[in-house]
Design an enzyme around this catalytic site. Structure first.
Site, PDB file in Angstrom:
ATOM      1  N   LEU A   1      -3.332   5.005   1.422  1.00  0.00           N
ATOM      2  CA  LEU A   1      -3.501   5.138   2.864  1.00  0.00           C
ATOM      3  C   LEU A   1      -3.083   6.560   3.248  1.00  0.00           C
ATOM      4  CD1 LEU A   1      -4.163   3.462   5.467  1.00  0.00           C
ATOM      5  CD2 LEU A   1      -1.700   3.470   5.840  1.00  0.00           C
TER       6      LEU A   1
ATOM      7  N   LYS B   1      -7.096   0.835   6.658  1.00  0.00           N
ATOM      8  CA  LYS B   1      -5.857   0.111   6.990  1.00  0.00           C
ATOM      9  C   LYS B   1      -6.201  -1.341   7.324  1.00  0.00           C
ATOM     10  CE  LYS B   1      -1.373   0.962   9.160  1.00  0.00           C
ATOM     11  NZ  LYS B   1      -0.594   0.676   7.966  1.00  0.00           N
TER      12      LYS B   1
ATOM     13  N   GLU C   1       1.375   4.661  -4.086  1.00  0.00           N
ATOM     14  CA  GLU C   1       2.198   4.683  -2.859  1.00  0.00           C
ATOM     15  C   GLU C   1       3.064   3.439  -2.851  1.00  0.00           C
ATOM     16  OE1 GLU C   1      -0.317   4.229   0.665  1.00  0.00           O
ATOM     17  OE2 GLU C   1      -1.682   2.985  -0.492  1.00  0.00           O
TER      18      GLU C   1
ATOM     19  N   TYR D   1      -5.593  -2.677  11.286  1.00  0.00           N
ATOM     20  CA  TYR D   1      -4.432  -2.614  12.176  1.00  0.00           C
ATOM     21  C   TYR D   1      -3.846  -1.212  12.190  1.00  0.00           C
ATOM     22  CZ  TYR D   1      -1.101  -2.579   8.230  1.00  0.00           C
ATOM     23  OH  TYR D   1      -0.384  -2.239   7.102  1.00  0.00           O
TER      24      TYR D   1
HETATM   25  N1  PDD Z   1       2.515   0.770   6.885  1.00  0.00           N
HETATM   26  N2  PDD Z   1       0.891   3.265   2.808  1.00  0.00           N
HETATM   27  C1  PDD Z   1       0.781   1.970   3.141  1.00  0.00           C
HETATM   28  C2  PDD Z   1       0.225   1.014   2.152  1.00  0.00           C
HETATM   29  C3  PDD Z   1       1.199   1.539   4.416  1.00  0.00           C
HETATM   30  O1  PDD Z   1       1.073   0.246   4.766  1.00  0.00           O
HETATM   31  C4  PDD Z   1       1.753   2.479   5.326  1.00  0.00           C
HETATM   32  C5  PDD Z   1       2.192   2.096   6.706  1.00  0.00           C
HETATM   33  C6  PDD Z   1       1.839   3.819   4.928  1.00  0.00           C
HETATM   34  C7  PDD Z   1       2.373   4.899   5.831  1.00  0.00           C
HETATM   35  O2  PDD Z   1       1.480   5.168   6.888  1.00  0.00           O
HETATM   36  P1  PDD Z   1       1.989   5.713   8.306  1.00  0.00           P
HETATM   37  O3  PDD Z   1       2.798   6.924   8.040  1.00  0.00           O
HETATM   38  O4  PDD Z   1       0.738   6.000   9.036  1.00  0.00           O
HETATM   39  O5  PDD Z   1       2.816   4.603   8.938  1.00  0.00           O
HETATM   40  C8  PDD Z   1       1.395   4.177   3.661  1.00  0.00           C
HETATM   41  C9  PDD Z   1       2.872   0.246   8.182  1.00  0.00           C
HETATM   42  C10 PDD Z   1       4.039   0.910   8.801  1.00  0.00           C
HETATM   43  C11 PDD Z   1       3.012  -1.267   8.069  1.00  0.00           C
HETATM   44  O6  PDD Z   1       2.190  -1.852   7.383  1.00  0.00           O
HETATM   45  O7  PDD Z   1       3.912  -1.833   8.681  1.00  0.00           O
END
Ligand code: PDD
Length: 290
Positions: A205, A147, A180, A33
């Site tokens: 991620l 992801k 993270e 996703y």
């Molecule tokens: N999550 N690390 C994890 C485990 C994440 O699920 C996310 C983002 C990030 C940050 O990635 P980005 O800057 O590309 O949004 C880091 C999204 C927002 C979610 O699962 O809703």
């Protein structure tokens, strides 16, 4: 105003947006996703998000459900139809619908779902007061760079945070280093003013917001290091924050029971957030969006 979702080729009312019981996402979490911020009619960092989607799909040997440019047409159409100026665009691709059998099905087309959800422009509360995080053991699989929609440890972690009246859970690896957050990347600023976040690898991620922040740091001459840091180092940090596409830069003022610095959002976190808002305004507005 109706809320519209896109499900495998059709724009449908959100209430009627359903997938098949044998969708492999539903049965095996066999899917990936992306969450893209829609800010004042602009899709923020659309191309890097689609590049990451492409990478996630390739790593799992999964096909695009349609060509990239066709997908971008659907993204624009769903933004237009939902008429939200600011929200989150959610894209999910799974390996498709097939009788339940672990190995890949043959001749099955990937399935796709897209939704848009309105969100407030900024959470002033989070911005002005900052948020608390707890730390928990990282119990996820070894390919966190993909992801994947398989988010059970993240769900459990976020729930543990909520139960502790915190906003996020930062996870630590077997050696005690922070990986993270459950849905965000983790950052600290050391007493010497060094911006620190874990290096991109299979362990985390590679956040799109993380990447943008590193570029801003370069541009603003903020020294940074991509390296591991422990919980203890984070407790003693000058500032801490988390980043993701939903909330950009969110100051962290408490980690576990420890108050960070004076317990107020730090100046560098606040400056990076301000720069990020400027950066977002540079993206082109989608024709026909609000
Ligand atoms: N999550 N690390 C994890 C485990 C994440 O699920 C996310 C983002 C990030 C940050 O990635 P980005 O800057 O590309 O949004 C880091 C999204 C927002 C979610 O699962 O809703």
């Amino acid at each position: 105003m109706p809320r519209i979702a896109y499900v495998n080729g059709a724009y449908v009312d959100h209430r009627d947006a359903v997938v098949h019981v044998e969708d492999r996402g539903y049965q095996f979490a066999d899917g990936v996703y992306e969450v893209i911020h829609l800010f004042r009619g602009r899709l923020i960092d659309e191309e890097p998000h689609l590049d990451r989607l492409d990478r996630s799909l390739r790593e799992l040997d999964m096909d695009w459900p349609m060509g990239r440019s066709a997908l971008q047409v659907v993204m624009r159409e769903i933004v237009r139809r939902n008429r939200y100026a600011t929200g989150l665009l959610y894209i999910q691709v799974t390996r498709g619908v097939a009788p339940r059998d672990h190995k890949f099905p043959s001749g099955v087309r990937s399935a796709i779902v897209m939704t848009v959800r309105p969100i407030p422009e900024f959470s002033e509360d989070m911005r002005e007061h900052g948020v608390g995080v707890i730390t928990i053991e990282d119990i996820r699989w070894a390919r966190r760079d993909i992801k994947s929609i398989s988010l059970l440890p993240n769900v459990l972690g976020k729930q543990a945070a909520a139960a502790a009246k915190a906003y996020e859970a930062w996870m630590y690896d077997d050696d005690g280093f922070i990986t993270e957050g459950t849905s965000s990347n983790a950052w600290i600023i050391t007493g010497e003013g060094m911006l620190v976040t874990r290096a991109a690898s299979h362990d985390i991620l590679r956040g799109i917001t993380r990447q943008a922040i590193l570029e801003m740091a370069r541009e603003l001459d903020i020294p940074f290091e991509e390296r591991e840091f422990t919980r203890e180092e984070a407790y003693g940090a000058r500032e801490a924050f988390l980043s993701n596409s939903s909330h950009f830069v969110t100051p962290v003022i408490r980690i576990d029971e420890r108050v960070i610095a004076n317990g107020k959002p730090g100046s560098l976190s606040t400056a990076l957030h301000g720069r990020y808002v400027e950066f977002m305004s540079d993206f082109p507005k989608i024709a026909g969006s609000r």
